[in-house]
Scaffold this motif. Structure first.
Motif, PDB file in Angstrom:
ATOM      1  N   ASN A  73      49.901  28.669 -18.641  1.00  0.00           N
ATOM      2  CA  ASN A  73      49.111  28.496 -17.413  1.00  0.00           C
ATOM      3  C   ASN A  73      49.739  27.765 -16.194  1.00  0.00           C
ATOM      4  N   TYR A  86      47.319  32.643 -16.694  1.00  0.00           N
ATOM      5  CA  TYR A  86      46.142  34.034 -16.393  1.00  0.00           C
ATOM      6  C   TYR A  86      45.964  34.499 -14.645  1.00  0.00           C
ATOM      7  N   ASN A 136      44.821  34.726 -12.626  1.00  0.00           N
ATOM      8  CA  ASN A 136      44.128  34.030 -12.164  1.00  0.00           C
ATOM      9  C   ASN A 136      43.431  34.715 -10.484  1.00  0.00           C
ATOM     10  N   ALA A 193      39.060  32.991 -19.706  1.00  0.00           N
ATOM     11  CA  ALA A 193      40.024  32.312 -19.411  1.00  0.00           C
ATOM     12  C   ALA A 193      40.373  32.291 -20.950  1.00  0.00           C
ATOM     13  N   LEU A 237      46.395  32.951 -24.741  1.00  0.00           N
ATOM     14  CA  LEU A 237      47.459  31.954 -23.605  1.00  0.00           C
ATOM     15  C   LEU A 237      48.442  31.453 -24.968  1.00  0.00           C
ATOM     16  N   TYR A 275      51.645  38.522 -18.128  1.00  0.00           N
ATOM     17  CA  TYR A 275      49.669  37.502 -17.751  1.00  0.00           C
ATOM     18  C   TYR A 275      48.774  38.520 -17.971  1.00  0.00           C
ATOM     19  N   ALA A 325      41.422  37.641 -16.842  1.00  0.00           N
ATOM     20  CA  ALA A 325      40.786  36.728 -17.213  1.00  0.00           C
ATOM     21  C   ALA A 325      39.646  37.602 -16.540  1.00  0.00           C
TER      22      ALA A 325
END
Length: 322
Positions: free
Chosen positions: A7, A18, A20, A151, A156, A177, A180
């Protein structure tokens, strides 16, 4: 020793993060396309690291792709969740009454924003749309339920361990990756159709006489993908299938594995605490029956008692004669 960053991103180290930018892009695009928002702001919080910059970039890209101007005045950076942050939010909201949508880069910011919007008389999901990021369990319990970018922290962590193992064994691997996914809820004026979709799935399974394994797989995937596990609105629908989710595969494992047995005992205790009945199937031998009886089940079924039969034969044998 292999090192994998989770992360976050650091130069010369492998990472799992993620996506993002994509998550925020989808959330802001939803507010533009579905809610027709024209003045969308973003609250970035106190974090100025890579994650915050990526989420801000997703906001900017969504505006750009919809031919909407990017204006610095619609960005609010708060120092945390304290009185100073509250004062900043109040001032920002009062100075920008035209705001009809706000993207919060974390769910925690959104929780704080809800209270501030209530004080200025704005209804979330009606007067102003709000989305968060993280999709914490509390999101679905907010009033109204908070739309958020999901998420998956457990996934993860799993990928991080896998990356570390691959790095240790093979000496190299690739950065990862994780998407999300944006989940719309009432905070963006979205009536959630999860219940309808579950009902359709249930009707399909019944009509097609799908196996318990198929049902368990589909329900498990749906519950976790859509976070229904956190929504009391759908507990009855999920619970009604609980008795069908213990299939023959688990039954056979229970007879030969203490580990599987302990899992099943926990499931049975949890079901009974919720006042649910539990049925186990796949019992084929007298020896197996005696072992299964020790588990405090409500119902037991399997070939030992009766084999499958055509509908008319079953009716004559089990129903009509009674």
């Amino acid at each position: 020793m292999p090192v994998v960053i989770l992360n976050s991103q650091m130069k010369d180290y492998l990472f799992v993060v993620y996506n993002n930018k994509k998550g925020v892009y989808n959330a802001v695009s939803y507010m533009i396309e579905k809610n027709y928002c024209q003045h969308i702001g973003i609250i970035t919080g106190y974090d100025s690291g890579v994650t915050a910059k990526q989420r801000l970039a997703g906001y900017q890209e969504a505006l750009s792709s919809h031919d909407m101007p990017f204006e610095e005045k619609y960005i609010l950076s708060t120092p945390g969740y304290n009185i100073d942050s509250g004062n900043l939010m109040n001032k920002w909201l009062q100075e920008k009454p035209e705001l009809d949508g706000i993207m919060c880069v974390t769910d925690d910011i959104a929780y704080y924003l809800y209270r501030k919007l209530e004080k200025v008389g704005k209804r979330v999901g009606k007067d102003i749309m709000v989305s968060g990021f993280d999709d914490k369990p509390e999101s679905t319990h907010m009033v109204p339920p908070l739309a958020s970018c999901h998420a998956d922290a457990s996934f993860l962590a799993y990928l991080g361990i896998k990356q570390g193992y691959d790095l240790y064994k093979n000496g190299s691997t690739q950065n990862q990756y994780i998407d999300a996914h944006f989940i719309p809820r009432l905070s963006v004026d979205c009536e959630n159709h999860e219940e309808t979709e579950i009902d359709e799935f249930i009707r399909f399974c019944r009509a097609e006489k799908e196996s318990n394994e198929y049902i368990a797989q589909g329900m498990t995937q749906y519950v976790f993908d859509n976070k229904l596990v956190y929504s009391s609105n759908y507990q009855e629908t999920v619970w009604s299938f609980f008795t069908y989710l213990i299939d023959r595969v688990l039954t056979q494992k229970v007879l030969s594995s203490n580990y599987e047995r302990s899992i099943l005992i926990y499931i049975i205790e949890m079901a009974h605490s919720l006042k649910l009945n539990v049925c186990i199937e796949g019992v084929e031998t007298e020896e197996g029956l005696q072992e299964i009886k020790k588990l405090n089940l409500d119902y037991i079924q399997g070939y030992l008692f009766e084999k499958p039969a055509p509908e008319d034969e079953f009716y004559n044998r089990q129903i009509k004669k009674k």
